[in-house]
Design a protein around this motif. Structure first.
Motif, short mmCIF file in Angstrom:
data_model
loop_
_atom_site.label_atom_id
_atom_site.label_comp_id
_atom_site.label_asym_id
_atom_site.label_seq_id
_atom_site.Cartn_x
_atom_site.Cartn_y
_atom_site.Cartn_z
N THR A 113 0.84 -1.20 0.00
CA THR A 113 0.00 0.00 0.00
C THR A 113 0.88 1.26 0.00
O THR A 113 2.10 1.15 0.16
CB THR A 113 -0.91 0.03 1.25
OG1 THR A 113 -0.12 0.32 2.40
CG2 THR A 113 -1.64 -1.29 1.44
N PRO A 114 0.29 2.43 -0.12
CA PRO A 114 1.09 3.66 -0.07
C PRO A 114 1.73 3.91 1.28
O PRO A 114 2.67 4.69 1.40
CB PRO A 114 0.08 4.77 -0.37
CG PRO A 114 -1.09 4.11 -0.97
CD PRO A 114 -1.10 2.70 -0.46
N THR A 115 1.24 3.25 2.32
CA THR A 115 1.79 3.46 3.66
C THR A 115 2.52 2.25 4.21
O THR A 115 2.78 2.17 5.40
CB THR A 115 0.67 3.87 4.65
OG1 THR A 115 -0.32 2.83 4.65
CG2 THR A 115 0.06 5.19 4.25
N GLY A 116 2.86 1.30 3.36
CA GLY A 116 3.63 0.14 3.81
C GLY A 116 2.95 -1.17 3.50
O GLY A 116 2.14 -1.28 2.59
N LEU A 117 3.32 -2.17 4.28
CA LEU A 117 2.79 -3.52 4.10
C LEU A 117 1.61 -3.77 5.02
O LEU A 117 1.58 -3.29 6.15
CB LEU A 117 3.87 -4.55 4.43
CG LEU A 117 5.03 -4.66 3.46
CD1 LEU A 117 6.14 -5.51 4.07
CD2 LEU A 117 4.57 -5.26 2.16
N VAL A 144 4.74 0.61 -1.14
CA VAL A 144 5.10 -0.72 -1.64
C VAL A 144 4.32 -0.97 -2.93
O VAL A 144 3.09 -1.02 -2.92
CB VAL A 144 4.79 -1.81 -0.59
CG1 VAL A 144 5.11 -3.18 -1.15
CG2 VAL A 144 5.58 -1.55 0.68
N PHE A 145 5.07 -1.15 -4.03
CA PHE A 145 4.47 -1.32 -5.34
C PHE A 145 4.57 -2.75 -5.88
O PHE A 145 3.90 -3.08 -6.85
CB PHE A 145 5.12 -0.38 -6.36
CG PHE A 145 4.85 1.07 -6.07
CD1 PHE A 145 3.61 1.61 -6.29
CD2 PHE A 145 5.84 1.89 -5.56
CE1 PHE A 145 3.35 2.95 -6.03
CE2 PHE A 145 5.60 3.22 -5.30
CZ PHE A 145 4.35 3.76 -5.53
N ALA A 146 5.44 -3.58 -5.29
CA ALA A 146 5.61 -4.95 -5.78
C ALA A 146 5.91 -5.87 -4.61
O ALA A 146 6.59 -5.48 -3.67
CB ALA A 146 6.76 -4.99 -6.79
N LEU A 147 5.39 -7.11 -4.68
CA LEU A 147 5.63 -8.09 -3.63
C LEU A 147 5.93 -9.45 -4.24
O LEU A 147 5.39 -9.80 -5.28
CB LEU A 147 4.39 -8.23 -2.73
CG LEU A 147 4.06 -7.07 -1.82
CD1 LEU A 147 2.69 -7.30 -1.17
CD2 LEU A 147 5.13 -6.92 -0.76
N LEU A 148 6.79 -10.19 -3.56
CA LEU A 148 7.10 -11.56 -3.95
C LEU A 148 7.33 -12.37 -2.70
O LEU A 148 8.19 -12.03 -1.88
CB LEU A 148 8.35 -11.62 -4.84
CG LEU A 148 8.85 -13.01 -5.18
CD1 LEU A 148 7.85 -13.74 -6.09
CD2 LEU A 148 10.22 -12.95 -5.83
N HIS A 149 6.56 -13.44 -2.52
CA HIS A 149 6.76 -14.36 -1.40
C HIS A 149 7.37 -15.62 -2.00
O HIS A 149 6.76 -16.28 -2.84
CB HIS A 149 5.43 -14.67 -0.71
CG HIS A 149 5.62 -15.36 0.59
ND1 HIS A 149 5.78 -16.73 0.69
CD2 HIS A 149 5.72 -14.88 1.85
CE1 HIS A 149 5.94 -17.05 1.95
NE2 HIS A 149 5.91 -15.95 2.68
N THR A 150 8.59 -15.97 -1.57
CA THR A 150 9.31 -17.09 -2.15
C THR A 150 8.93 -18.41 -1.47
O THR A 150 8.36 -18.42 -0.37
CB THR A 150 10.83 -16.90 -2.05
OG1 THR A 150 11.21 -16.97 -0.67
CG2 THR A 150 11.25 -15.57 -2.67
N ARG A 151 9.30 -19.52 -2.09
CA ARG A 151 9.08 -20.85 -1.50
C ARG A 151 9.84 -21.02 -0.20
O ARG A 151 9.46 -21.79 0.66
CB ARG A 151 9.48 -21.94 -2.48
CG ARG A 151 8.56 -22.03 -3.66
CD ARG A 151 8.93 -23.18 -4.57
NE ARG A 151 8.05 -23.18 -5.71
CZ ARG A 151 8.41 -23.48 -6.92
NH1 ARG A 151 9.65 -23.84 -7.18
NH2 ARG A 151 7.55 -23.46 -7.90
N ALA A 152 10.95 -20.28 -0.06
CA ALA A 152 11.76 -20.34 1.15
C ALA A 152 11.13 -19.53 2.29
O ALA A 152 11.66 -19.52 3.39
CB ALA A 152 13.17 -19.83 0.87
N THR A 159 9.79 -1.03 -3.27
CA THR A 159 9.30 0.28 -2.87
C THR A 159 9.80 1.33 -3.85
O THR A 159 10.59 1.05 -4.74
CB THR A 159 9.78 0.63 -1.45
OG1 THR A 159 11.17 0.90 -1.49
CG2 THR A 159 9.50 -0.49 -0.47
N ALA A 160 9.36 2.56 -3.63
CA ALA A 160 9.81 3.66 -4.48
C ALA A 160 11.29 3.93 -4.29
O ALA A 160 11.92 4.55 -5.14
CB ALA A 160 9.01 4.92 -4.15
N ALA A 161 11.88 3.41 -3.21
CA ALA A 161 13.30 3.66 -2.94
C ALA A 161 14.16 2.40 -3.09
O ALA A 161 15.33 2.41 -2.75
CB ALA A 161 13.47 4.20 -1.52
#
Length: 166
Positions: A113-117, A144-152, A159-161
């Protein structure tokens, strides 16, 4: 003050006519009927907002939709808004824009979201805010603009930064 009429050369007349035809063609594109088997969903179907930012199908087969006004769950027939009732809206949990989604298999749904996770526990329905920048000094880390949860079991957040790892 009157402006004298403009006389266009034949080249500019053809160019103007081409632009007008192109504009009409582009306008008509938005009015074409949907192909067979394609359905359009909108606010009347339960979406919190018409702008959809992200989609995720979880392991149970539910479709999660992040919009500009929150999160919705689709069961194959109807959308149900998640986190948009007045109590949750006051706390800001999943009631505003949702830009990214990731599933922690069988346990939780993560939302950017614009204010975090945000973490939504799929078993209890409890929502939790997780700060993307624990120092609170860098506002760009919060978006936060992109997320990835790995198998591990690692969660990567774009994020923007830059990237963050949880």
């Amino acid at each position: 003050m009157l402006v004298p009429p403009v006389s266009l050369t034949p080249f500019f007349r053809v160019l103007l006519a081409g632009w007008l035809l192109l504009g009409l063609r582009l306008a008509a594109c938005g009015q074409t009927p949907l192909p067979a088997g394609v359905r359009h969903f909108d606010l009347t179907d339960g979406l919190p907002h018409r702008q959809v930012n992200c989609l995720l199908q979880d392991r149970a087969g539910l479709l999660w939709v992040g919009t500009e006004r929150g999160l919705a769950r689709f069961d194959g027939a109807r959308f149900e808004s998640v986190g948009t009732d007045s109590a949750r809206a006051a706390s800001g949990l999943l009631a505003g824009p949702v830009y990214a989604l990731a599933e922690e298999p069988g346990r939780a749904l993560w939302a950017g979201t614009p204010t975090g996770l945000r973490r939504l526990d799929l078993l209890t329905g409890r929502e939790t805010r997780v700060r993307a920048d624990p120092t609170g000094r860098t506002p760009d880390h919060a978006r936060v603009f992109a997320l990835l949860h790995t198998r591990a079991g690692r969660l990567y957040a774009g994020t923007a930064a830059g990237w963050l790892l949880r």
